[in-house]
Enzyme design. Structure first.
Site, PDB file in Angstrom:
ATOM      1  N   HIS A   1       5.510  -3.945   3.059  1.00 49.72           N
ATOM      2  CA  HIS A   1       6.188  -3.983   2.460  1.00 49.72           C
ATOM      3  C   HIS A   1       5.939  -5.014   1.152  1.00 49.72           C
ATOM      4  O   HIS A   1       5.646  -5.428   0.932  1.00 49.72           O
ATOM      5  CB  HIS A   1       8.155  -4.240   3.133  1.00 49.72           C
ATOM      6  CG  HIS A   1       8.142  -3.854   3.681  1.00 49.72           C
ATOM      7  ND1 HIS A   1       8.473  -2.824   4.564  1.00 49.72           N
ATOM      8  CD2 HIS A   1       8.625  -5.024   5.327  1.00 49.72           C
ATOM      9  CE1 HIS A   1       9.170  -3.206   6.150  1.00 49.72           C
ATOM     10  NE2 HIS A   1       8.679  -4.640   6.058  1.00 49.72           N
TER      11      HIS A   1
ATOM     12  N   LEU B   1     -30.032  24.599 -15.472  1.00 49.53           N
ATOM     13  CA  LEU B   1     -29.494  24.690 -16.208  1.00 49.53           C
ATOM     14  C   LEU B   1     -27.774  23.658 -16.892  1.00 49.53           C
ATOM     15  O   LEU B   1     -26.912  24.732 -16.476  1.00 49.53           O
ATOM     16  CB  LEU B   1     -29.296  26.295 -16.975  1.00 49.53           C
ATOM     17  CG  LEU B   1     -30.353  26.952 -17.453  1.00 49.53           C
ATOM     18  CD1 LEU B   1     -30.596  28.341 -17.027  1.00 49.53           C
ATOM     19  CD2 LEU B   1     -32.057  26.370 -17.351  1.00 49.53           C
TER      20      LEU B   1
ATOM     21  N   ARG C   1       8.956 -24.212  -3.470  1.00 55.31           N
ATOM     22  CA  ARG C   1      10.410 -24.209  -3.666  1.00 55.31           C
ATOM     23  C   ARG C   1      11.284 -24.797  -4.167  1.00 55.31           C
ATOM     24  O   ARG C   1      11.307 -25.788  -3.392  1.00 55.31           O
ATOM     25  CB  ARG C   1      11.068 -22.309  -2.839  1.00 55.31           C
ATOM     26  CG  ARG C   1      11.609 -23.231  -1.645  1.00 55.31           C
ATOM     27  CD  ARG C   1      12.010 -21.935  -1.587  1.00 55.31           C
ATOM     28  NE  ARG C   1      13.231 -22.300   0.186  1.00 55.31           N
ATOM     29  CZ  ARG C   1      12.604 -21.598   1.112  1.00 55.31           C
ATOM     30  NH1 ARG C   1      11.231 -20.726   1.691  1.00 55.31           N
ATOM     31  NH2 ARG C   1      13.289 -21.860   2.566  1.00 55.31           N
TER      32      ARG C   1
END
Length: 448
Positions: free
Chosen positions: A349, A11, A426
């Site tokens: 990390h 139910l 970079r």
């Protein structure tokens, strides 16, 4: 498990107004699963041959959950909420199909154990027509009482109708009922609504069965099994009960939970032997942890598989699709998603590894990001075995870093890197000697 065929009627038509939620009550989650899912899974373990779920009008989401969990479930709609017996009869088509036993459960009572349901059914095989589940609360106030004579259940008496002596009875009605199928329809269709609310109550089945000369009995469950959920507070209480069960089972299986009350498990969490779980760890659905794994504090895992000897955290987040090979190290403030990280690799990390494969013994330095989303689609990153990714690097997918390759710190890598190569992406460092001293001389002492 009984060899008798079993129809379970669940139910799930209640409105759940006390939940104060747009989400149907039975779809609220406990330990990673909806309450309806818990009940349907329990019916499977209890040997249900067929399942009928009774829902309210316009509850396609409840029907969808029922079919997701149990594709063969029959779904029926209770168009008017006129009581529990009326709800059961909404599934009349299912009741008319052959079965030995009928079991009526509630989708907002998610903590029942399958063995409790098997014990409830057992008297039906011995000749009982109706069996009712009872419990003994510390304070029976407000509950219907189960009135017995010896082994026989005589009646279910609502508290408002009970005599002073009957109110002293502490054996209470849990609402769960089993009926022998061959009498079920005859009993259910004779339940009337001559009461203050004009509703059809399933509890009347006991007296109708006895009036027919049939036997009714009661069996007993632990109090925490029959806890119903009608409010957010009761949802939290049910969560606490189930978490206690899961924690005890995990520790009995050989896992160490340093502070069990702070660890939250899902029903399907699997922890191997000699797993160590530090405080404040959350296991979402779909987590499997093999032996000798260490999960440090404040980590969150979902949809992940950890092979033997892995260490993660503290403050690690493993999202769905993560698989960590033997001995992998995932450190603090690392997030993974759809990531296959092979044996011996390290992501120690402050990194994000998503839609990626990291080869065995590779080292992913602090602050590395796999840039997997271009605003439209996800793309994969491949990092070969033994590769070394320098800190603060961005790998712009789709991109591949070959086995044994080195990526210089601070690089933005947009093109594939061959095996054993060095890639730098970079700007060159420029040094202007004396520049800072000249600036201070021109501007004076800095203001604080």
């Amino acid at each position: 498990m009984s060899e008798r065929s079993l129809l379970v009627v669940v139910l799930a038509a209640g409105e759940g107004t006390r939940m104060a939620s747009r989400l149907p009550k039975v779809l609220h989650r406990i330990a990673g699963r909806s309450m309806l899912h818990h009940v349907l899974e329990t019916t499977r373990q209890a040997g249900a041959t067929r399942v009928a779920v009774v829902i309210g009008p316009d509850r396609e989401d409840v029907a969808a959950e029922a079919h997701r969990v149990r594709p063969d479930a029959q779904v029926f709609v209770q168009t008017e909420r006129l009581g529990t017996a009326h709800a059961v009869l909404a599934a009349r088509a299912a009741l008319e199909e052959p079965a030995d036993d009928v079991l009526v459960l509630y989708a907002d009572t998610p903590l029942l154990r399958p063995e409790t349901l098997e014990n409830l059914r057992a008297p039906l095989a011995d000749g009982a027509a109706v069996a009712v589940l009872g419990f003994r609360p510390a304070d029976p106030t407000g509950y219907g009482r189960l009135l017995t004579q010896g082994d026989a259940l005589v009646a279910i008496r609502e508290e408002k109708d009970a005599t002073p002596d009957e109110r002293r009875v502490d054996f209470c009605n849990a609402g769960v009922m089993a009926l022998r199928a061959r009498e079920a329809l005859s009993i259910l269709t004779r339940i009337g609504n001559a009461n203050a609310k004009g509703e059809y109550y399933l509890t009347d089945a006991v007296e109708i069965a006895r009036a027919d000369g049939l036997s009714a009995v009661a069996t007993e469950a632990e109090v925490d099994e029959v806890a119903g959920v009608n409010s957010r507070l009761q949802l939290a209480e049910a969560e606490a009960i189930l978490q206690g069960r899961l924690r005890r089972a995990a520790m009995a299986g050989g896992a160490t939970l340093v502070a069990p009350e702070t660890v939250f498990l899902s029903v399907d969490t699997r922890l191997g032997r000699d797993v160590l779980v530090e405080p404040n760890v959350v296991f979402g659905p779909g987590v499997t942890v093999e032996d000798d794994v260490v999960i440090h504090a404040f980590s969150h895992l979902e949809g992940a598989h950890l092979e033997r000897g892995v260490s993660i955290g503290p403050y690690a987040r493993l999202r769905p699709g993560t698989r960590l090979g033997e001995g992998v190290r995932i450190g603090n403030f690392v997030e993974t998603k759809a990531a296959l990280i092979d044996a011996g690799a390290k992501v120690n990390h402050l990194s994000y590894v998503g839609d990626a494969h990291v080869g065995s013994n590779a080292n992913v330095g602090a602050g590395t990001i796999t840039c997997n989303y271009d605003g439209f689609s996800k793309h994969r990153t491949e990092i070969g075995a033994g590769a070394f990714i320098g800190t603060n690097s961005s790998l712009v997918a789709p991109v591949s870093v070959g086995a044994g390759a080195y990526i210089g710190s601070g690089s933005v890598i947009t093109d594939d890197v061959p095996a054993d190569a060095l890639a730098l992406g970079r700007g060159r460092q420029a040094v202007k000697e004396g520049w800072a001293a000249a600036l201070r001389a021109a501007r004076g002492k800095p203001k604080v």
